[in-house]
Design an enzyme around this catalytic site. Structure first.
Site, PDB file in Angstrom:
ATOM      1  N   LYS A  22      34.947  31.720 -18.678  1.00 31.69           N
ATOM      2  CA  LYS A  22      35.737  31.156 -17.572  1.00 31.69           C
ATOM      3  C   LYS A  22      36.356  32.376 -16.934  1.00 31.69           C
ATOM      4  O   LYS A  22      36.591  32.242 -15.780  1.00 31.69           O
ATOM      5  CB  LYS A  22      37.373  30.738 -18.238  1.00 31.69           C
ATOM      6  CG  LYS A  22      38.709  31.167 -17.681  1.00 31.69           C
ATOM      7  CD  LYS A  22      39.936  30.623 -18.355  1.00 31.69           C
ATOM      8  CE  LYS A  22      40.623  31.546 -19.185  1.00 31.69           C
ATOM      9  NZ  LYS A  22      41.389  32.770 -18.371  1.00 31.69           N
ATOM     10  N   ASN A  23      36.544  33.481 -17.466  1.00 33.59           N
ATOM     11  CA  ASN A  23      36.834  34.546 -16.774  1.00 33.59           C
ATOM     12  C   ASN A  23      35.845  35.350 -15.946  1.00 33.59           C
ATOM     13  O   ASN A  23      35.814  36.150 -15.221  1.00 33.59           O
ATOM     14  CB  ASN A  23      37.271  35.819 -17.785  1.00 33.59           C
ATOM     15  CG  ASN A  23      38.629  35.462 -18.211  1.00 33.59           C
ATOM     16  OD1 ASN A  23      39.082  34.364 -17.867  1.00 33.59           O
ATOM     17  ND2 ASN A  23      39.230  36.056 -19.139  1.00 33.59           N
ATOM     18  N   CYS A 118      53.784  35.124 -16.468  1.00 28.09           N
ATOM     19  CA  CYS A 118      53.346  34.049 -17.477  1.00 28.09           C
ATOM     20  C   CYS A 118      53.996  34.736 -18.750  1.00 28.09           C
ATOM     21  O   CYS A 118      54.757  35.747 -18.799  1.00 28.09           O
ATOM     22  CB  CYS A 118      51.935  33.832 -17.522  1.00 28.09           C
ATOM     23  SG  CYS A 118      51.302  35.539 -18.282  1.00 28.09           S
ATOM     24  N   ARG A 123      52.519  40.406 -14.803  1.00 24.42           N
ATOM     25  CA  ARG A 123      51.299  40.168 -14.098  1.00 24.42           C
ATOM     26  C   ARG A 123      51.633  40.569 -12.576  1.00 24.42           C
ATOM     27  O   ARG A 123      51.514  39.749 -11.550  1.00 24.42           O
ATOM     28  CB  ARG A 123      51.085  38.774 -14.039  1.00 24.42           C
ATOM     29  CG  ARG A 123      50.902  37.925 -15.414  1.00 24.42           C
ATOM     30  CD  ARG A 123      50.055  38.720 -16.586  1.00 24.42           C
ATOM     31  NE  ARG A 123      48.483  38.726 -16.107  1.00 24.42           N
ATOM     32  CZ  ARG A 123      47.729  37.669 -16.571  1.00 24.42           C
ATOM     33  NH1 ARG A 123      48.440  36.664 -17.241  1.00 24.42           N
ATOM     34  NH2 ARG A 123      46.469  37.637 -16.394  1.00 24.42           N
ATOM     35  N   ASP A 308      42.286  40.111 -25.347  1.00 21.69           N
ATOM     36  CA  ASP A 308      42.185  38.560 -25.491  1.00 21.69           C
ATOM     37  C   ASP A 308      41.715  38.454 -26.802  1.00 21.69           C
ATOM     38  O   ASP A 308      41.438  36.851 -27.251  1.00 21.69           O
ATOM     39  CB  ASP A 308      41.219  38.031 -24.439  1.00 21.69           C
ATOM     40  CG  ASP A 308      41.739  38.164 -23.128  1.00 21.69           C
ATOM     41  OD1 ASP A 308      40.943  38.067 -21.946  1.00 21.69           O
ATOM     42  OD2 ASP A 308      42.937  38.448 -22.878  1.00 21.69           O
ATOM     43  N   ARG A 400      43.100  25.136 -20.973  1.00 23.26           N
ATOM     44  CA  ARG A 400      42.860  26.250 -19.965  1.00 23.26           C
ATOM     45  C   ARG A 400      41.640  26.843 -20.101  1.00 23.26           C
ATOM     46  O   ARG A 400      40.885  27.173 -19.179  1.00 23.26           O
ATOM     47  CB  ARG A 400      43.932  27.197 -19.592  1.00 23.26           C
ATOM     48  CG  ARG A 400      45.315  26.228 -19.318  1.00 23.26           C
ATOM     49  CD  ARG A 400      46.101  27.183 -18.735  1.00 23.26           C
ATOM     50  NE  ARG A 400      45.740  28.518 -17.888  1.00 23.26           N
ATOM     51  CZ  ARG A 400      46.208  29.457 -17.678  1.00 23.26           C
ATOM     52  NH1 ARG A 400      47.517  29.778 -18.115  1.00 23.26           N
ATOM     53  NH2 ARG A 400      45.617  30.338 -16.996  1.00 23.26           N
TER      54      ARG A 400
END
Ligand code: EPZ
Length: 420
Positions: A22-23, A118, A123, A308, A400
């Site tokens: 995803k990233n 978030c 952020r 992460d 997500r």
């Protein structure tokens, strides 16, 4: 809102195949704004954030054709060059700010919603804006929108990012690709996803060279050629399954990713006692009978231990035979999983950005609340080794960033059911 019902404890074994990252996909999809010709991107993960990015690109005028259930996207410029990225799209996916650099480079203007915070932190985007203004962009922020413009077009410059930031590095690379002249960016983040982005851009004729460990030299080009690129696989998903294998003497073959991208995690898993064999594109990992504690781990920018993976390791260390400490250095509020793990019986206490985990807890199933993508997957890991049934609420957080996670977990022996 969907929930997961998980019964434990389970022993897991078998094979799992890792999906696209995803990233890596998000900045590469944002980069398609720079192109006049169509671009084919393969190995996209089927996760919510990618659909959100597709919708954002379409709102900016891109035409997208899908193949292989959206794992392949053929993206071309629409005739309308729009430059407005709405809050409704950016608020759920902070990486929406990555369209700012390419819009400035291509259209010389942009109106992009600032991402907002978030659950893991504020952020901010100050480093993005400072770097882009060095290339000649002017900004004003009105009612949560960044109004950006560059009258004469972006001009190459020497930029030192004041802090190592993945997103700011990506935004600056995207802007510099078409800027007039040479840009030198120092203090870059060097996550594998950033190397994937520079490889993608080079495949389209961008003039980008890593001239130092954290320094890039980019010579702006007039146009980028059509290209066909397959993105890398997800190192965080792979690391998550490696931790899963270690939780209850599991035994997994994790395929279809580059183990070199999780070197730090592999060394830590060997320290807790895992038996690990690696080859080019896969890992065989056996969990230990007894999980050894690790007195101190701290998260940091790549190649340090990734933030992460912090929540996932905390679950592992709550089963270790002794006390461990994890220090979170990247985000200011990334312990949201701790109160939830405590509900399962984990003994963890927090002081500032340090969490002390008393090990060898017997976890008991409970009802839990997801808060962010990685905290949610940590709850899934804890639930499948806890005794009894757990319910995990708001699994949209998981959707997500983890493709078909319940199918992958079921296949290796986790008793998990989605309740819609
Ligand atoms: C990327 O976020 C990832 N997201 C995050 O993954 C990951 O946790 C993070 O990098 C760190 O590795 C994507 O790639 C889409 P940063 P990003 O800019 O780019 C501060 C996930 O779970 N900062 O490297 O937002 C910031 O507050 C997500 O997949 C500024 O102060 O991270 C943070 O403390 C979560 N000013 C630190 O830098 C800025 O302008 C690192 O943030 C930008 C960042």
């Amino acid at each position: 809102m969907d929930k997961f019902k998980i019964k434990g404890p389970s022993k897991i074994s078998g094979e799992v195949s890792i999906s696209g990252s995803k990233n890596s996909a998000l900045p590469i999809l944002a980069a398609t704004i720079l192109f006049d010709k169509h671009v084919t991107i393969k190995n996209l993960p089927r996760v919510k954030d990618i659909d959100t990015m597709f919708n954002l690109l379409k709102s900016l005028g891109s035409k997208i054709e899908f193949k292989n259930k959206k794992r392949i996207a053929i993206i071309s410029k629409g005739n309308k060059n729009k430059f407005f990225a709405a809050y409704s799209l950016v608020k759920t996916m902070r990486a929406g700010i990555l369209v700012l650099g390419p819009l400035l480079a291509k259209l010389k203007k942009a109106k992009v919603s600032s991402p907002g915070g978030c659950s893991i932190g504020v952020r901010p985007i100050d480093i993005h804006l400072k770097a882009l203004s060095k290339l000649g962009a002017k900004f004003k922020i009105v009612k949560g929108y960044v109004y950006a413009s560059t009258k004469k077009g972006l001009m190459g410059s020497k930029i030192k990012l004041s802090k190592i930031s993945v997103g700011a590095t990506e935004n600056t690379i995207l802007a510099a690709c078409l800027a007039k002249g040479v840009t030198r960016i120092s203090n870059c983040a060097i996550e594998p996803e950033i190397k994937d982005l520079t490889n993608f851009l080079k495949s389209a004729g961008a003039n980008i060279k890593w001239v130092g460990k954290r320094t890039l030299k980019i010579e702006g080009v007039k146009i980028l050629k059509s290209t066909n690129y397959s993105i890398m696989n997800d190192r965080i998903e792979a690391g998550t399954f490696c931790v899963a294998a270690c939780l209850n003497e599991g035994n997994l073959k994790i395929k279809n990713f580059d183990p070199k991208t999780i070197n730090t995690e592999i060394n830590l898993l060997k320290r807790i006692g895992a038996k690990i064999q690696t080859s080019n594109h896969e890992i065989e990992i056996k969990g230990p009978k007894k999980i050894k504690s690790i007195d101190f781990i701290k998260t940091g920018e790549y190649p340090s231990f990734p933030t992460d993976m912090q929540a996932q390791f905390m679950v592992l260390l709550s089963k270790a035979n002794g006390k461990s400490i994890i220090q979170e250095n990247i985000f200011e509020n990334r312990f949201m999983h701790v109160p939830e793990l405590r509900r399962l019986g984990a003994k963890i206490h927090i002081k500032g950005n340090k969490a002390t985990i008393e090990g060898s807890n017997n976890l008991e199933g409970a009802e839990l609340m997801s808060s962010d993508l990685r905290a949610s997957v940590a709850l899934v890991l804890a639930a499948f080794i806890a005794k009894g049934t757990s319910i995990i609420n708001r699994v949209y957080h998981l959707d997500r960033g983890y493709e078909h996670i319940e199918n992958k977990l079921k296949k290796i022996g986790v008793k998990i059911k989605r309740i819609s």
